[in-house]
Design an enzyme around this catalytic site. Structure first.
Site, PDB file in Angstrom:
ATOM      1  N   GLN A  71      17.385  12.242  53.062  1.00 22.76           N
ATOM      2  CA  GLN A  71      18.833  12.388  53.154  1.00 22.76           C
ATOM      3  C   GLN A  71      19.359  12.011  54.535  1.00 22.76           C
ATOM      4  O   GLN A  71      18.616  11.888  55.504  1.00 22.76           O
ATOM      5  CB  GLN A  71      19.231  13.831  52.831  1.00 22.76           C
ATOM      6  N   HIS A  72      20.680  11.845  54.589  1.00 17.80           N
ATOM      7  CA  HIS A  72      21.505  11.822  55.806  1.00 17.80           C
ATOM      8  C   HIS A  72      21.459  10.559  56.638  1.00 17.80           C
ATOM      9  O   HIS A  72      22.417  10.287  57.347  1.00 17.80           O
ATOM     10  CB  HIS A  72      21.146  12.985  56.746  1.00 17.80           C
ATOM     11  N   ASP A 223      16.465  13.725  48.461  1.00 15.88           N
ATOM     12  CA  ASP A 223      15.113  14.183  48.138  1.00 15.88           C
ATOM     13  C   ASP A 223      15.070  15.639  47.690  1.00 15.88           C
ATOM     14  O   ASP A 223      14.306  15.999  46.779  1.00 15.88           O
ATOM     15  CB  ASP A 223      14.158  13.943  49.306  1.00 15.88           C
TER      16      ASP A 223
END
Length: 460
Positions: A71-72, A223
């Site tokens: 992520q991110h 995830d």
């Protein structure tokens, strides 16, 4: 037999599973490694995906595929679809000052109420602010911003059109500029970070929605949301021990925690995924094993040979900074060492306990947001350690269930891919692997000593 594929493009590697769509039976799998570092050119992910797909037997007989990913991170593309600069990953903390300034400008309470998050260095919005401040030429060249799993899905589509970028609610909810209640981006927050809001952002697909590619392509997921689909969390809180440590649960309402400990993410089913994350999990054990000159199996045996509490030795494992609490520049420390307790066994035990105590802080925070913490499901690479399994209930104070080892993020992506074939209201029910249950009496002194040691760090 109808086959589906799930991809886990994680920080360290790319895993692919091919499963039977109706039952979830594993047919074949493949993997490839990613380079180390906190900034990586996305082309490495693409190369690893191609290698992992080949290792898994290719897509010729596969009906649908979904990509889950770390992520991110920030992937910036120019108007021709070329990568502007290496992607900054979730664990790159150079945007810590940007996170602090963004939080101050609106106030933590307003951030929590508007998008369910308070900015920390992991989130994409802070990396956009860093880019605007430190690389203005690259910021000006950026025509689209996406996340790792978005970029891979887009590459699989093969059109090269920025308008064909897609994502899902779970990953979008971790950017810092998406409202998962209205399911819309918040342009003024993009502008606050980047100085403008005219960049293209991926279209957000519904949980069972799909787009065309070499096969049917699902929305994908972050995830953690994919892992929840893969492990079938049910009523348990799920603790994942990978590169990062994650504590999460499924909820009908978005969390709103102005302290920033609990992030109000969305899940991959249309609901919400309150989540607390530590930057330090499995690699705490790796580092301790290196320090002691042993392998992980020996580290586990050493830890189990020591008494709970490690005779007063406490590890505060902020080895890569920390996110819970938000201390991006922190370092780790050993407390309570004496001539008599400075043994390999106690240090090994302190490493396991310290890693788990950090996650127990997340459990408390989720409970404060309404989660029912009566059981924990433990997954991730470090969950294979006998010491972690047996010490976890001592630290958490609740029974711990450990499913058979598996690629739960990739499995969740495969289950989502199967969902695109049925189009039902809920994902298909798959038979889950057998689990083993661990119970032990809690030892509150372990967490109390950890809290005291962590407080000493915070008060420095």
């Amino acid at each position: 037999m109808t086959l589906v594929a799930g991809v886990d493009s994680s920080t360290q590697s790319c895993k692919v599973v091919v499963r039977e769509a109706e039952t979830g039976e594993l047919v074949r799998e493949g993997r490839a490694t990613h380079p180390d570092g906190t900034e990586v050119h996305p082309s490495h992910w693409w190369d690893a995906l191609q290698s992992a797909l080949s290792d898994a037997g290719g897509l010729d007989d596969v009906a649908a595929l979904s990509v889950a990913g770390q992520q991110h991170g920030m992937v910036c593309l120019d108007e021709d679809g070329e990568v502007v600069r290496e992607a900054l990953l979730w664990n790159d903390t150079r945007s810590a000052a940007a996170a602090a300034s963004l939080t101050d400008e609106l106030g933590a309470q307003q951030w929590a109420e508007r998008i369910g998050l308070v900015p920390v260095a992991s989130f994409t919005i802070t990396k956009l602010r860093w880019l605007a401040q430190h690389e203005p030429a690259n910021a000006a060249r950026t025509a689209a911003v996406c996340l790792p799993h978005d970029w891979l899905t887009w590459r699989l589509r093969g059109t090269g059109d920025l308008g064909d970028l897609v994502t899902d609610r779970s990953d979008a909810s971790g950017t810092g500029y998406f409202d998962s209640v209205t399911d819309k981006y918040v342009p003024d927050l993009v502008s606050l970070a980047l100085g403008r809001s005219d960049v293209a952002l991926p279209r957000v697909l519904g949980p069972a929605e799909f787009v065309d590619g070499p096969v049917r392509l699902g929305a994908g997921a972050g995830d953690n949301a994919a892992a929840m689909l893969g492990v079938g969390g049910g009523a348990d809180v799920v603790v994942s021990l990978g590169t990062s440590g994650v504590v999460t649960a499924t909820s009908e309402v978005r969390a709103s925690d102005a302290s920033g400990i609990v992030a109000g993410f969305a899940d991959a089913t249309g609901r919400y995924l309150p989540l607390a994350c530590t930057l330090n999990a499995a690699r705490v054990l790796d580092a301790t094993a290196r320090m002691l000159g042993v392998d992980l199996a020996t580290l586990s045996s050493l830890a189990l040979s020591a008494e709970p509490g490690a005779e007063g030795v406490v590890m505060v494992p902020y080895l890569e900074g920390e996110r819970t609490p938000n201390l991006p520049d922190a370092t780790g420390a050993l407390h309570g060492l004496t001539l008599t307790n400075a043994t390999p066994a106690n240090i090994a035990r302190a490493a396991v306990e310290g890693m788990l105590c950090g996650l127990a802080v997340g459990l408390d925070a989720l409970a404060g947001q309404g989660a029912d913490v009566t059981g924990v499901r433990l997954v991730g690479g470090a969950a294979v350690s006998p010491a972690v399994r047996e010490i976890a209930p001592v630290v958490f104070g609740v029974p711990v269930t450990v499913p058979a080892p598996g690629e739960y993020v990739a499995d969740g992506a495969a289950r989502q891919a199967a969902w695109t074939l049925t189009g039902g209201a809920t994902p298909p029910e798959w038979t889950l692997a057998e689990s083993r249950r661990y119970e032990a009496d809690a030892v509150p002194e372990v967490r109390a000593r950890y809290a005291d040691a962590a407080q000493k760090y915070l008060s420095r």
